[in-house]
Design a protein around this motif. Structure first.
Motif, PDB file in Angstrom:
ATOM      1  N   ALA A  13       0.830  -1.210   0.000  1.00 14.17           N
ATOM      2  CA  ALA A  13       0.000   0.000   0.000  1.00 14.17           C
ATOM      3  C   ALA A  13       0.862   1.256   0.000  1.00 14.17           C
ATOM      4  O   ALA A  13       0.524   2.251  -0.654  1.00 14.17           O
ATOM      5  CB  ALA A  13      -0.924  -0.011   1.213  1.00 14.17           C
ATOM      6  N   LEU A  14       1.998   1.225   0.724  1.00  9.94           N
ATOM      7  CA  LEU A  14       2.883   2.392   0.741  1.00  9.94           C
ATOM      8  C   LEU A  14       3.534   2.594  -0.623  1.00  9.94           C
ATOM      9  O   LEU A  14       3.650   3.725  -1.104  1.00  9.94           O
ATOM     10  CB  LEU A  14       3.952   2.214   1.823  1.00  9.94           C
ATOM     11  N   VAL A  15       3.951   1.503  -1.256  1.00  9.39           N
ATOM     12  CA  VAL A  15       4.540   1.611  -2.597  1.00  9.39           C
ATOM     13  C   VAL A  15       3.513   2.175  -3.572  1.00  9.39           C
ATOM     14  O   VAL A  15       3.823   3.054  -4.389  1.00  9.39           O
ATOM     15  CB  VAL A  15       5.058   0.243  -3.082  1.00  9.39           C
ATOM     16  N   GLN A  16       2.297   1.706  -3.473  1.00  8.52           N
ATOM     17  CA  GLN A  16       1.249   2.186  -4.373  1.00  8.52           C
ATOM     18  C   GLN A  16       0.926   3.662  -4.114  1.00  8.52           C
ATOM     19  O   GLN A  16       0.642   4.410  -5.054  1.00  8.52           O
ATOM     20  CB  GLN A  16      -0.001   1.322  -4.214  1.00  8.52           C
ATOM     21  N   TYR A  17       0.971   4.074  -2.852  1.00  9.07           N
ATOM     22  CA  TYR A  17       0.739   5.481  -2.524  1.00  9.07           C
ATOM     23  C   TYR A  17       1.790   6.363  -3.187  1.00  9.07           C
ATOM     24  O   TYR A  17       1.459   7.364  -3.841  1.00  9.07           O
ATOM     25  CB  TYR A  17       0.771   5.665  -1.009  1.00  9.07           C
ATOM     26  N   LEU A  18       3.072   5.989  -3.046  1.00 12.99           N
ATOM     27  CA  LEU A  18       4.138   6.771  -3.674  1.00 12.99           C
ATOM     28  C   LEU A  18       4.043   6.695  -5.192  1.00 12.99           C
ATOM     29  O   LEU A  18       4.275   7.697  -5.885  1.00 12.99           O
ATOM     30  CB  LEU A  18       5.504   6.276  -3.193  1.00 12.99           C
ATOM     31  N   ILE A 259      14.268  15.739   2.624  1.00 14.27           N
ATOM     32  CA  ILE A 259      14.357  14.305   2.890  1.00 14.27           C
ATOM     33  C   ILE A 259      13.637  13.957   4.185  1.00 14.27           C
ATOM     34  O   ILE A 259      12.892  12.966   4.270  1.00 14.27           O
ATOM     35  CB  ILE A 259      15.834  13.861   2.952  1.00 14.27           C
ATOM     36  N   ALA A 260      13.838  14.771   5.227  1.00 12.99           N
ATOM     37  CA  ALA A 260      13.192  14.510   6.513  1.00 12.99           C
ATOM     38  C   ALA A 260      11.677  14.651   6.403  1.00 12.99           C
ATOM     39  O   ALA A 260      10.921  13.862   6.985  1.00 12.99           O
ATOM     40  CB  ALA A 260      13.748  15.446   7.574  1.00 12.99           C
ATOM     41  N   ARG A 261      11.206  15.659   5.658  1.00 16.13           N
ATOM     42  CA  ARG A 261       9.758  15.814   5.506  1.00 16.13           C
ATOM     43  C   ARG A 261       9.168  14.686   4.675  1.00 16.13           C
ATOM     44  O   ARG A 261       8.035  14.253   4.907  1.00 16.13           O
ATOM     45  CB  ARG A 261       9.440  17.182   4.896  1.00 16.13           C
ATOM     46  N   ALA A 262       9.930  14.185   3.697  1.00 13.92           N
ATOM     47  CA  ALA A 262       9.472  13.021   2.946  1.00 13.92           C
ATOM     48  C   ALA A 262       9.359  11.807   3.864  1.00 13.92           C
ATOM     49  O   ALA A 262       8.379  11.047   3.804  1.00 13.92           O
ATOM     50  CB  ALA A 262      10.434  12.732   1.788  1.00 13.92           C
ATOM     51  N   ALA A 263      10.357  11.625   4.740  1.00 15.13           N
ATOM     52  CA  ALA A 263      10.307  10.526   5.712  1.00 15.13           C
ATOM     53  C   ALA A 263       9.133  10.709   6.669  1.00 15.13           C
ATOM     54  O   ALA A 263       8.511   9.723   7.103  1.00 15.13           O
ATOM     55  CB  ALA A 263      11.622  10.458   6.484  1.00 15.13           C
ATOM     56  N   THR A 267       6.142   8.077   7.364  1.00 11.59           N
ATOM     57  CA  THR A 267       5.787   7.668   8.727  1.00 11.59           C
ATOM     58  C   THR A 267       4.310   7.895   8.993  1.00 11.59           C
ATOM     59  O   THR A 267       3.631   7.048   9.592  1.00 11.59           O
ATOM     60  CB  THR A 267       6.642   8.449   9.745  1.00 11.59           C
ATOM     61  N   HIS A 268       3.787   9.042   8.554  1.00 14.16           N
ATOM     62  CA  HIS A 268       2.364   9.319   8.733  1.00 14.16           C
ATOM     63  C   HIS A 268       1.511   8.284   8.004  1.00 14.16           C
ATOM     64  O   HIS A 268       0.468   7.860   8.519  1.00 14.16           O
ATOM     65  CB  HIS A 268       2.036  10.716   8.224  1.00 14.16           C
ATOM     66  N   PHE A 269       1.953   7.865   6.826  1.00 16.15           N
ATOM     67  CA  PHE A 269       1.201   6.838   6.094  1.00 16.15           C
ATOM     68  C   PHE A 269       1.176   5.541   6.895  1.00 16.15           C
ATOM     69  O   PHE A 269       0.121   4.923   7.049  1.00 16.15           O
ATOM     70  CB  PHE A 269       1.816   6.600   4.717  1.00 16.15           C
ATOM     71  N   HIS A 271       1.430   5.101   9.980  1.00 18.71           N
ATOM     72  CA  HIS A 271       0.695   5.232  11.244  1.00 18.71           C
ATOM     73  C   HIS A 271      -0.729   5.751  11.010  1.00 18.71           C
ATOM     74  O   HIS A 271      -1.394   6.170  11.961  1.00 18.71           O
ATOM     75  CB  HIS A 271       1.433   6.176  12.197  1.00 18.71           C
ATOM     76  N   ASN A 272      -1.191   5.672   9.758  1.00 15.93           N
ATOM     77  CA  ASN A 272      -2.562   6.083   9.406  1.00 15.93           C
ATOM     78  C   ASN A 272      -2.864   7.501   9.868  1.00 15.93           C
ATOM     79  O   ASN A 272      -3.961   7.794  10.390  1.00 15.93           O
ATOM     80  CB  ASN A 272      -3.585   5.109  10.003  1.00 15.93           C
ATOM     81  N   TYR A 273      -1.907   8.402   9.666  1.00 15.36           N
ATOM     82  CA  TYR A 273      -2.078   9.782  10.122  1.00 15.36           C
ATOM     83  C   TYR A 273      -2.187  10.765   8.958  1.00 15.36           C
ATOM     84  O   TYR A 273      -2.326  11.950   9.190  1.00 15.36           O
ATOM     85  CB  TYR A 273      -0.910  10.169  11.037  1.00 15.36           C
ATOM     86  N   LEU A 274      -2.143  10.288   7.742  1.00  7.57           N
ATOM     87  CA  LEU A 274      -2.287  11.197   6.608  1.00  7.57           C
ATOM     88  C   LEU A 274      -3.706  11.741   6.551  1.00  7.57           C
ATOM     89  O   LEU A 274      -4.668  11.052   6.907  1.00  7.57           O
ATOM     90  CB  LEU A 274      -1.973  10.469   5.289  1.00  7.57           C
ATOM     91  N   PRO A 275      -3.874  13.008   6.111  1.00  6.23           N
ATOM     92  CA  PRO A 275      -5.231  13.531   5.929  1.00  6.23           C
ATOM     93  C   PRO A 275      -5.993  12.676   4.924  1.00  6.23           C
ATOM     94  O   PRO A 275      -5.412  12.023   4.045  1.00  6.23           O
ATOM     95  CB  PRO A 275      -5.002  14.949   5.391  1.00  6.23           C
TER      96      PRO A 275
END
Length: 278
Positions: A13-18, A259-263, A267-269, A271-275
């Motif tokens: 799911a993370l790969v598909q999101y990116l 890079i840190a904001r991308a990380a 992390t938010h993804f 931890h299910n924290y993305l809007p």
């Protein structure tokens, strides 16, 4: 040479999101379909391998059958589309208040980098190496971040050179917004490095000079502050432990913030924290 199989320890799911972000970026650029060496999905896999700590970009290129230059370009493209999804400071504070957080935690860290020869002038008027941290005795970038009480990082600032003190970096990046948040009922907890930050920024009470000791009330205050702050200060550990590229940056230090904001977005993804919509 010996061929072997490997597994990338991130969810599909993370790969598909990116991959969706990369696909949208190509659409916005007007990239003709089929003109890229890698599909968005395969590019996403390579970018996430880099974030997980595979720093050998030429090897990543060989693994994906692309040139070194293309591998670097694809990785930086991935950094860009991810960092663009990161919340800005006001969005992060507004969400913290809407979610009813009792406080946020301000913390700083140094991200080690390769030697970078860039001169600046110290507060004493002497020429110094801008990216050299006298505190850590290494070249690094200074990052400031806000975390939730439970330790989930909420926001990350733009990078400052390693020679910049945490308090100076905070003044430049975040304190103004924290004062406004404190006035609305959202205080900030911080360590002693931020002593004197201002109203609404709660730091430990320092021991008086000489042989004096803190009063029982002040010692209790410090213990309570440490107890509240300790979980929240795992935010950088969470980022660096999961996305190991942050343990040592080999690209231009000016890109550390992106890079840190991308990380942070990754992390938010996880931890299910993305809007819901962004």
């Amino acid at each position: 040479m010996i061929a072997h199989r490997a597994t990338l320890d991130v969810s599909r799911a993370l790969v598909q999101y990116l991959a969706r972000l990369l696909h949208e970026e190509r659409r916005l650029r007007g990239t003709p379909q089929g003109s890229r060496a890698l599909s968005p999905f395969r590019q996403a896999v390579m970018v996430l391998r880099w974030f997980r700590g595979e720093h050998d970009v030429p090897k990543l290129g060989r693994d994906h059958r692309i040139s070194r230059a293309t591998a670097y370009r694809y990785i930086h493209e991935g950094i860009g589309v991810l960092s663009a999804q990161a919340p800005d400071l006001h969005e992060a504070l507004d969400r913290a208040q809407v979610e009813g957080l009792a406080y946020v935690i301000l913390d700083g860290t140094l991200i080690p980098i390769d030697r970078c020869a860039e001169q600046t002038v110290s507060v004493k008027g002497e020429p110094i190496d801008a990216w050299y941290s006298g505190k850590a005795h290494q070249h690094a970038g200074n990052l400031q971040a806000l975390s939730a009480p439970g330790g989930l990082p909420l926001w990350i600032a733009e990078v400052e050179p390693g020679s910049v003190h945490d308090l100076s970096a905070a003044r430049a990046q975040v304190l103004g917004a924290l004062y406004a948040a404190a006035a609305r009922g959202l205080p900030t907890l911080a360590d002693s490095g931020y002593d004197g930050a201002g109203i609404g920024i709660h730091t430990p009470i320092k021991r008086p000079e000489g042989n004096q000791i803190l009063s029982p009330g002040n010692r209790t205050y410090n213990r309570l502050l440490r107890a509240l702050r300790c979980l929240g200060e795992r935010g950088f550990a969470l980022l660096k432990g999961r996305w190991r590229t942050l343990q040592h940056i080999t690209v231009s230090p000016s890109r550390i913030g992106d890079i840190a904001r991308a990380a942070l977005v990754l992390t938010h993804f996880e931890h299910n924290y993305l809007p819901a919509i962004r």
